[in-house]
Design a protein around this motif. Structure first.
Motif, short mmCIF file in Angstrom:
data_model
loop_
_atom_site.label_atom_id
_atom_site.label_comp_id
_atom_site.label_asym_id
_atom_site.label_seq_id
_atom_site.Cartn_x
_atom_site.Cartn_y
_atom_site.Cartn_z
N ILE A 176 0.84 -1.20 0.00
CA ILE A 176 0.00 0.00 0.00
C ILE A 176 0.87 1.25 0.00
O ILE A 176 0.60 2.22 -0.72
N LEU A 177 1.95 1.23 0.77
CA LEU A 177 2.85 2.39 0.81
C LEU A 177 3.53 2.62 -0.53
O LEU A 177 3.73 3.78 -0.95
N LYS A 178 3.89 1.55 -1.22
CA LYS A 178 4.51 1.70 -2.56
C LYS A 178 3.52 2.31 -3.55
O LYS A 178 3.89 3.15 -4.38
N GLN A 179 2.26 1.89 -3.46
CA GLN A 179 1.24 2.45 -4.34
C GLN A 179 1.04 3.94 -4.05
O GLN A 179 0.90 4.75 -4.98
N LEU A 180 1.05 4.28 -2.78
CA LEU A 180 0.91 5.69 -2.41
C LEU A 180 2.11 6.51 -2.87
O LEU A 180 1.97 7.67 -3.28
N ALA A 181 3.29 5.91 -2.80
CA ALA A 181 4.50 6.61 -3.28
C ALA A 181 4.39 6.89 -4.77
O ALA A 181 4.81 7.96 -5.24
N ASP A 182 3.80 5.96 -5.53
CA ASP A 182 3.58 6.18 -6.97
C ASP A 182 2.60 7.32 -7.20
O ASP A 182 2.80 8.17 -8.08
N GLN A 183 1.52 7.34 -6.42
CA GLN A 183 0.54 8.42 -6.55
C GLN A 183 1.16 9.76 -6.16
O GLN A 183 0.87 10.79 -6.79
N TYR A 184 2.00 9.72 -5.14
CA TYR A 184 2.69 10.95 -4.73
C TYR A 184 3.56 11.48 -5.87
O TYR A 184 3.58 12.70 -6.13
N ARG A 185 4.27 10.57 -6.53
CA ARG A 185 5.14 11.00 -7.64
C ARG A 185 4.34 11.67 -8.76
O ARG A 185 4.79 12.66 -9.35
N LYS A 186 3.15 11.16 -9.03
CA LYS A 186 2.31 11.76 -10.08
C LYS A 186 1.88 13.16 -9.67
O LYS A 186 1.87 14.09 -10.49
N ILE A 187 1.51 13.31 -8.40
CA ILE A 187 1.13 14.63 -7.90
C ILE A 187 2.32 15.57 -7.94
O ILE A 187 2.22 16.72 -8.38
#
Length: 834
Positions: free
Chosen positions: A654-665
């Motif tokens: 879940i944290l890795k997925q959030l890190a990906d979303q953070y990168r997009k933002i």
């Protein structure tokens, strides 16, 4: 003749920004914290909000100062910080005063553990000094860990329940409640941890599965205790009243047997004798007890039981018949044995309603006393087998088996508790209609988020017993009561109030154990009854839930910068029977009002599969580890992205997925900043009506998002904020607006109206997005703000005001670009294939 190739590079306006693509949050965030400290950002914000008139106060529920913060702390504090930052940016004086709970069993338990000693091996005053040092140590540790999460607040002036002024307010609140008639001492069964040797509050109980001995026992019925007609019917025969219990160890304290007034009972003759039980359970009992022949010789209702008492199984005296509407016919025998010294319902129905005596032959260590010599010195749970053996010898045991059921355990030592009658101090929840007033406040005066919190706390208040306030511990505020050593139940409370408060404020509650009783009474004071001057102080301490419960008196009412009642209390859902309830009980009793107008509750953190996190399962995720690998902003993004009203899942994936979303933002912001490198808001801004229609549409969409986000923030619906913003960045911007703008931004003349219009659009969008996300991504948005001059004179986004504006865009213009977008979305797949 050769032609020199033209260099077109200088004609392309490529993005330029100091805002890097790689965030490196674990390294960058501590540097930003140091920057904030150097420029005194937190102090500036506090100074700013203290000058505001419009207040929003979120009152902090104090965590225990007994260890490093865990992931539940992170969830709780980040939720609070998101609200406080949002309200601050919206112009409120949202002063956040962090607090710590410093007394009671959790800290005492850990401090004794560090010392390698038991309570009876330490001297009280010396231990209290060590406990204070222990709490101070972990307050410092937790404070730095909370600040690492970018939690803003008045960290230099927190409230601590062990501070002398706070301790004085605890004592004052207790005495005031005593004066109002809410508090009394009485002998009553309470949840008791025999390992920790103390009474426990309901909120300190955890329910776990436990395997217990289930037994069916016959209480012998003597003919002389029966009505004449029934006596003639059973004359000369053996008759047993059949009871079922999962706590054989409570049988030595039996004084009664309870029947349901509206159940039907039978006297059945079997090959093993005559037995009395609920008619509905006849077939179940026939099978379980192995009866082959069964004949009903009499029937009667619970209200018409034809006998007055049976023999007690172990002690002298009769086990008297009473009626109780909680008796069930779904299992057991429909008859319940009553031991008022070992159960709340037994106490209510047996002692209070029927004046049955209270027997409790069990000491503070959970061992039988000499009052039950057959098991003297044995732990009650280990004595079960001995008791069952004694019943077999008496030929009164009909059946035994093991069952697994939910049973209360101590929240600290994790061992099963007992219910034990001892003299304790109680707050009476029905005095002056307190229970009814609390129920009315819950239903009509408090906004619960989520809504189901109203019914949950409401049902708990409706069924809760009186609050046991005394604890047999060393570390905490003492029960501030002095009594006469010669006159039983003669207490001097009002007489000591003024001195207790003054001495506690100056010397702390330690003075209670250092000074003689007379020091807390007026000079020359004598007992009005016996005229003597021999006094004794109460040795027990006040329940730690009372300490934090009266924070509305010790914190909210003591500062003009705060307000009472608070706008919001925010804690985990377990606090419906903990802090929320202790605060509500004391506030309504003391002031006749609720301490809060809003209550928000969140679930617990579980692993990726929805399982409870535990060290033994190896699935615990520590916030410190997350920050070392991903950064605090990823934790904050996780909190904002989850539906907190339910249990919240967290795992490495879940944290890795959030890190990906953070990168997009982050890349969206980098693109916005990069294409504004030659844009000066002071010189190049143009009015909305002069923008290209596409740019007008984009700014209007950003304003819509701003309005929507503010509404969702106000409703504490943070995952909706995150979802809408994520969709806006990926769909409205990246896939549509920014994709169209590329040619304009890169190739149009640098100062052309078309390019300046596009840059104005980007700037307006940036200035809105950075504020929408500032309460969530606190580190990153501060970095964005400092990468470009968005508002002159504002060093940090956290000092800015978030104003909601509506762009004056013609509805037909907006719809035109929505239509163009739909048409573009439809044809783009075909164009891309070619």
């Amino acid at each position: 003749m050769s032609v020199k190739p033209k260099n077109y590079k200088s004609t392309i306006h490529l993005p330029q920004t100091s805002f890097s693509m790689k965030a490196s949050l674990p390294e960058a965030e501590p540097k930003r914290l140091r920057l904030w400290a150097e420029e005194k950002l937190n102090e500036r914000i506090l100074s700013q909000i203290r000058r505001r008139e419009k207040k929003f106060i979120l009152h902090d529920g104090p965590p225990y100062a007994n260890g490093r913060i865990h992931i539940g702390h992170a969830l709780n504090k980040i939720l609070k910080d998101i609200i406080v930052k949002y309200k601050t940016m919206r112009g409120f004086s949202a002063l956040y005063i962090p607090g710590w709970d410093c007394h009671g069993l959790p800290i005492e338990h850990q401090c004794l553990k560090e010392m390698g000693k038991r309570k009876d091996e330490v001297e009280r005053l010396a231990f209290r000094k060590e406990a204070r040092k222990y709490a101070e140590r972990f307050i410092k540790i937790q404070r730095e860990e909370f600040k690492r999460l970018a939690i803003f607040g008045d960290w230099e002036k927190p409230y601590r329940t062990m501070d002398p002024t706070y301790q004085a307010m605890i004592a004052e609140s207790f005495i005031t409640l005593y004066e109002k008639g809410f508090i009394e001492q009485r002998l009553k069964p309470v949840p008791w941890c025999w390992d920790c040797e103390t009474a426990l509050a309901d909120a300190e109980l955890e329910y776990e599965d436990k395997t217990s001995k289930s037994i069916y026992v016959a209480f012998k019925l003597e003919e002389e205790n029966c009505d004449p007609a029934f006596r003639n019917l059973i004359k000369g025969k053996s008759v047993g009243i059949l009871i079922w219990t999962t706590t054989p160890w409570t049988l030595p304290a039996n004084v009664g047997i309870a029947f349901h007034p509206r159940l039907h009972y039978v006297a059945c003759e079997t090959e093993k004798g005559i037995f009395i039980f609920a008619k509905e359970l006849q077939e179940n009992l026939k099978t379980k007890l192995g009866w082959k022949n069964l004949r009903i010789i009499a029937q009667f209702s619970g209200e018409a039981i034809p006998f007055s008492q049976a023999e007690r199984p172990f002690s002298k005296g009769g086990s008297k018949r009473i009626l109780a509407d909680y008796v069930s016919s779904t299992d057991g025998t429909g008859i319940v044995h009553i031991a008022p010294g070992h159960g709340e319902e037994d106490y209510q129905y047996g002692h209070l309603k029927n004046a049955l005596p209270i027997l409790s032959p069990v000491d503070e260590k959970g061992k039988f006393t000499k009052e039950f010599p057959s098991c003297e010195g044995m732990n009650v749970f280990k004595a079960n087998e001995k008791i069952i053996g004694l019943l077999k010898e008496k030929k009164t045991l009909l059946h035994e088996e093991e069952i697994q059921h939910s049973y209360p355990h101590c929240w600290r030592c994790k061992k099963p508790i007992i219910f034990r009658a001892t003299p304790q101090w109680f707050l009476k929840v029905d005095h002056q209609n307190l229970r009814r007033k609390m129920g009315d406040a819950i239903q009509n005066k408090i906004k619960f988020t989520p809504d189901w919190g109203k019914n949950r706390i409401g049902s708990m208040v409706e069924s809760r017993p009186d609050w046991c306030l005394s604890r047999q511990r060393y570390w905490g505020v003492p029960i501030p009561i002095i009594s006469c050593t010669h006159c039983p139940n003669t207490f001097f409370v009002s007489e000591l109030k003024e001195k207790v408060i003054a001495i506690f404020q100056k010397e702390s509650a330690d003075a209670w154990f250092a000074r003689p009783a007379a020091d807390f009474l007026p000079p020359g004071f004598k007992c009005a009854k016996c005229k003597k001057s021999d006094f004794k102080k109460e040795e027990d301490i006040i329940d730690v839930w009372f300490d934090s419960g009266v924070s509305h008196q010790a914190v909210l009412k003591q500062s003009k910068e705060l307000k009472y009642p608070a706008d919001l209390y925010l804690e985990g859902s377990d606090q419906h029977r903990g802090w929320f309830q202790s605060a509500l009980t004391t506030a309504v009793a003391l002031d006749g009002q609720t301490p809060f107008t809003g209550v928000l509750t969140h679930g617990f953190v579980v692993d990726g599969e929805g399982k409870k996190m535990s060290k033994s399962a190896g699935n615990v995720i520590a916030p410190q580890d997350v920050m070392r690998e991903f950064g605090a902003d990823i934790l904050r993004l996780w909190v904002s992205s989850c539906d907190y009203q339910f249990d919240v899942r967290l795992s490495g994936e879940i944290l890795k997925q959030l890190a990906d979303q953070y990168r997009k933002i982050r890349n969206t912001f980098r693109y916005l900043l990069g294409n504004l490198h030659d844009f000066d808001p002071r010189k190049n801004r143009i009015s909305m009506d002069q923008l290209h229609p596409l740019d007008q549409w984009a700014v209007s969409k950003a304003d819509q998002l701003s309005q929507l986000a503010a509404g969702r923030y106000d409703a504490y619906d943070f995952h909706a904020v995150f979802q809408k913003l994520h969709d806006f960045c990926s769909i409205d911007l990246s896939s549509y607006y920014l994709d169209i703008l590329k040619d304009t931004l890169y190739t149009a003349s640098q100062t052309s109206n078309l390019r300046r219009s596009a840059q104005n659009g980007l700037f307006e969008i940036l200035s809105r997005l950075v504020k929408i996300l500032a309460p969530i991504l606190s580190f990153t948005m501060d970095e964005v703000w400092r990468s470009f001059p968005i508002e002159e004179g504002m060093m940090s986004v956290h000092e800015s005001i978030w104003e909601i504006s509506e762009t004056p865009l013609q509805s037909n213009t907006f719809q035109d670009w929505e239509l163009i977008r739909a048409f573009r979305d439809a044809i783009m797949p075909s164009l891309e294939r070619k």
